[in-house]
Design a protein around this motif. Structure first.
Motif, mmCIF file in Angstrom:
data_model
loop_
_atom_site.group_PDB
_atom_site.id
_atom_site.type_symbol
_atom_site.label_atom_id
_atom_site.label_comp_id
_atom_site.label_asym_id
_atom_site.label_seq_id
_atom_site.Cartn_x
_atom_site.Cartn_y
_atom_site.Cartn_z
ATOM 1 N N HIS A 194 0.896 -1.295 -0.111
ATOM 2 C CA HIS A 194 -0.009 -0.109 0.087
ATOM 3 C C HIS A 194 0.792 1.087 -0.088
ATOM 4 O O HIS A 194 0.551 2.304 -0.696
ATOM 5 C CB HIS A 194 -1.051 0.006 0.964
ATOM 6 N N VAL A 195 1.742 1.280 0.941
ATOM 7 C CA VAL A 195 2.553 2.591 1.004
ATOM 8 C C VAL A 195 3.758 2.850 0.167
ATOM 9 O O VAL A 195 4.319 3.919 0.106
ATOM 10 C CB VAL A 195 2.928 2.911 2.608
ATOM 11 N N SER A 196 4.062 1.750 -0.093
ATOM 12 C CA SER A 196 5.483 1.882 -1.067
ATOM 13 C C SER A 196 5.395 1.065 -2.388
ATOM 14 O O SER A 196 5.849 1.882 -3.401
ATOM 15 C CB SER A 196 6.546 1.215 -0.041
ATOM 16 N N LEU B 205 -6.634 7.916 -8.034
ATOM 17 C CA LEU B 205 -6.530 6.363 -8.229
ATOM 18 C C LEU B 205 -5.636 5.894 -6.916
ATOM 19 O O LEU B 205 -6.189 4.814 -6.132
ATOM 20 C CB LEU B 205 -5.978 6.015 -9.562
ATOM 21 N N LEU B 206 -4.569 6.306 -6.729
ATOM 22 C CA LEU B 206 -3.813 5.995 -5.781
ATOM 23 C C LEU B 206 -4.184 6.097 -4.363
ATOM 24 O O LEU B 206 -4.475 5.605 -3.465
ATOM 25 C CB LEU B 206 -2.299 6.673 -5.680
ATOM 26 N N ARG B 216 -2.781 0.647 10.404
ATOM 27 C CA ARG B 216 -1.361 0.311 10.546
ATOM 28 C C ARG B 216 -0.573 0.470 9.626
ATOM 29 O O ARG B 216 0.622 0.767 9.604
ATOM 30 C CB ARG B 216 -1.123 -0.921 11.506
ATOM 31 N N SER B 217 -1.126 0.044 8.515
ATOM 32 C CA SER B 217 -0.244 0.128 7.168
ATOM 33 C C SER B 217 0.274 1.541 6.831
ATOM 34 O O SER B 217 1.276 1.752 6.468
ATOM 35 C CB SER B 217 -1.108 -0.473 5.954
ATOM 36 N N GLY B 224 7.595 8.987 -0.093
ATOM 37 C CA GLY B 224 7.095 8.474 -1.312
ATOM 38 C C GLY B 224 5.565 8.365 -1.607
ATOM 39 O O GLY B 224 5.223 9.149 -2.467
ATOM 40 N N LEU B 225 5.071 8.003 -0.694
ATOM 41 C CA LEU B 225 3.717 7.942 -0.753
ATOM 42 C C LEU B 225 2.946 9.421 -0.638
ATOM 43 O O LEU B 225 2.115 9.620 -1.328
ATOM 44 C CB LEU B 225 2.875 7.129 0.280
ATOM 45 N N ARG B 226 3.324 9.982 0.274
ATOM 46 C CA ARG B 226 2.890 11.409 0.475
ATOM 47 C C ARG B 226 3.104 12.206 -0.722
ATOM 48 O O ARG B 226 1.925 12.876 -1.181
ATOM 49 C CB ARG B 226 3.711 12.216 1.584
#
Lengths: 380, 380
Positions: A194-196, B205-206, B216-217, B224-226
């Motif tokens: 999910h996050v990477s 979409l992301l 927790r994820s 990167g996600l931000r």
């Protein structure tokens, strides 16, 4: 249990690090710096020598004691074999691997136990680990002892991991300045998908869409495109390994994303050339953007706070050495603490914008303080 | 031609702005600030009054002269009708609209000409425009005269636009501090599809993929996600209009992206559960990441320079007011000019990382200067 509890507060010596690339070398530097006796080995004698020269540890001789903790710092495809070998070779050591995908490593070790070539008792000394650092560079030459500072470090026990071994890995995380979080292998792999991993694929898809874009189009690029595509600059070799190893967790998330994209494409198609498209098409687009709003609001902001506790003030900054320094010094004088900052430059201009995030409610104070000192400021 | 040339250096008065939202209000503030006589009108009397109170211009009376330049600041779906009305109402004025999609507006005006309800000569006074600013906030209350500073401003003539009218719109761009670029409507729409509309869909979409992610994820979320999902926080109503109006340019780019995503899904699927997947699968993933590398390298960096002219140095920054100020002041003292900066904070830690980009070659100097002054610094 008292002995296990006591060991939670320190990393036992010696530590053997197998694989002295960026992460292994950095672990060596951090632990050596903390006074831990670190033994190093790498399949490449050159890499091993370089890590030793850099101060990450020493080459163990026949007189050296056996390691109490072994850290396998190798890619996911070879980590399991190295973990199994370490568990057999040192029958009392805790063994952890630091690969960025965990289920595949655990499954590899478990398969050897199921084959009878390794005891359940040995498996109990294995704990997975994932220090979340060092994404953008590689090789021991880039190793630094401080790359783990302030980063999440996922400790990944399995159902039969010994409590004392889990405590040792948790102590390692704290020793190198990381923030330990405990997740099982499946949860870890879903989380990093999910996050990477999914963000990486999405950014790469966007980056790839620019390969054939006209040059002049790219002159219009602003901070939106730059941020959305930044991580598309990552290393292909590394990402083939990561995505292969975590295909099972990445696939379903990407597959849902593809279905959603198909819906958007259908909506756009029904709008093309139709001045009054079906209402459902507009609703599909609005729902995508609204769900996107909802999803990003779930990402923890600074220190786990929600991002909507912040307000943004934009400041025009002349492109000269020291101007940003003056800005931040003057913000400090006004007693305002910055929560986040993005800088923005535009094609052909010698002036930039600093978007400064501060706690909601203090944006007026900041605007007044900066305006008084002659800065051009815009709220919002 | 001499007269047209002369008019290129100044915006003629009065200017009539139709639609006083964020962009119309900000244009009014910028032009009024430059001494131009600005007349305002809006379908909402309340919005119009607020814009006048804010100093964006005045309500024209019967004694006021006709405008020399009319700026239609309305969404793409209503812009064409307002442009046609303005061309008919003021038979010598240059008329420009500032909607963020241009083909649909030009087609709307052209259709009225083809119907015989507007003369070709009138169409010649129409020029499209797109000041690329003000994406993240809306409403006249957020209007500021400086939002166009240092931003691209696309001037969009059509084949029969009068040279003098194009020159007037170009002068407008320069007057408000923007960087004018000339593109035709189709090129403009393709360009914004590439640099703005497709990135918006991808980020949304992301973002939408995070709606059901375990809490927790998200604690593992990093920069990167931000960055990849930041613009997913945009306004759904605005984006339904933009994507509907530019469906023809956005569709094909997104459709290619979907085909590529299907390829990635196929590759991931063949890897799931297979310890030795087909080599072609790995090649498909590697090609995606490599093409992503190539695409982002095409995005111009600061002032149009390529991003690989920069090196990044990471500095640990304690979370106290004034620490960033001290950092930038000390960088200024060392004579180093910052090219870019990203800040990063981690869940649960009172320390952050500042990733500082400087011109390649000056990273060593910066590292030495900061280390000397007691900062923790990592290169790479």
């Amino acid at each position: 249990m008292t002995a296990a509890g006591a060991s939670a507060s320190l990393v036992p010596s010696p530590v053997r690090i197998i694989g002295t690339g960026l992460i292994g070398g950095s672990l060596g530097l951090a632990l050596s710096g903390a006074g831990v006796d670190v033994q190093l080995e790498d399949v490449s004698p050159g890499t091993e020598s370089l890590a030793i020269e850099m101060g990450a540890g020493h080459r163990p001789g026949p007189e050296d004691p056996d390691p109490a903790l072994v850290l396998v710092a190798a890619p996911p495809d070879v980590a399991a074999a190295l973990v199994v070998r370490a568990l057999s070779r040192w029958p009392t050591a805790t063994v952890a691997d630091v690969a960025s995908v965990k289920s595949i490593v655990l499954a590899g070790v478990r398969a050897v136990v199921d084959d009878g070539a390794l005891a359940e008792d040995d498996l109990a000394r294995y704990v997975g680990a994932h220090p979340m650092a060092g994404r953008e560079v590689s090789g021991v030459i880039a190793a630094r002892g401080d790359i783990f500072q302030a980063r999440p470090f996922v400790v990944v026990p399995h159902p039969t991991s010994r409590a004392a071994s889990v405590a040792v890995v948790r102590a390692l995380a704290l020793e190198i300045g990381s923030v330990p979080l405990v997740l099982d292998a499946a949860d870890h792999d879903r989380s990093v998908a999910h996050v990477s991993h999914v963000p990486q694929v999405v950014a790469s898809l966007l980056g790839a869409s620019l390969v054939d874009a006209p040059e002049r189009s790219l002159e219009l690029a602003g901070p939106g495109l730059r941020d959305t595509s930044r991580i598309a600059a990552s290393d292909p070799r590394l990402w083939v390994e990561i995505l292969s190893a975590n295909a099972r967790a990445v696939g379903p998330i990407l597959s849902e994303l593809r279905d959603r994209l198909d819906g958007v494409l259908g909506a756009l198609d029904s709008m093309t050339g139709d001045p009054d498209p079906r209402r459902g098409s507009r609703r599909a687009i609005a729902a995508l953007i609204a769900d996107g709003n909802q999803g990003v609001q779930r990402i923890p902001g600074k220190h786990g706070g929600a991002t909507d506790h912040f307000a943004t003030v934009t400041v025009l900054v002349p492109d000269r050495p020291g101007e940003l320094g003056r800005l931040f010094t003057e913000m400090g004088e006004a007693g305002i603490n910055l929560e986040d900052l993005t800088l923005e430059h535009t094609f052909g201009k010698k002036v930039g914008m600093a978007h400064v995030s501060v706690t909601s409610g203090s944006e007026g104070l900041l605007t007044d303080a900066l305006t008084e000192r002659g800065w051009s400021v815009a709220q919002g």
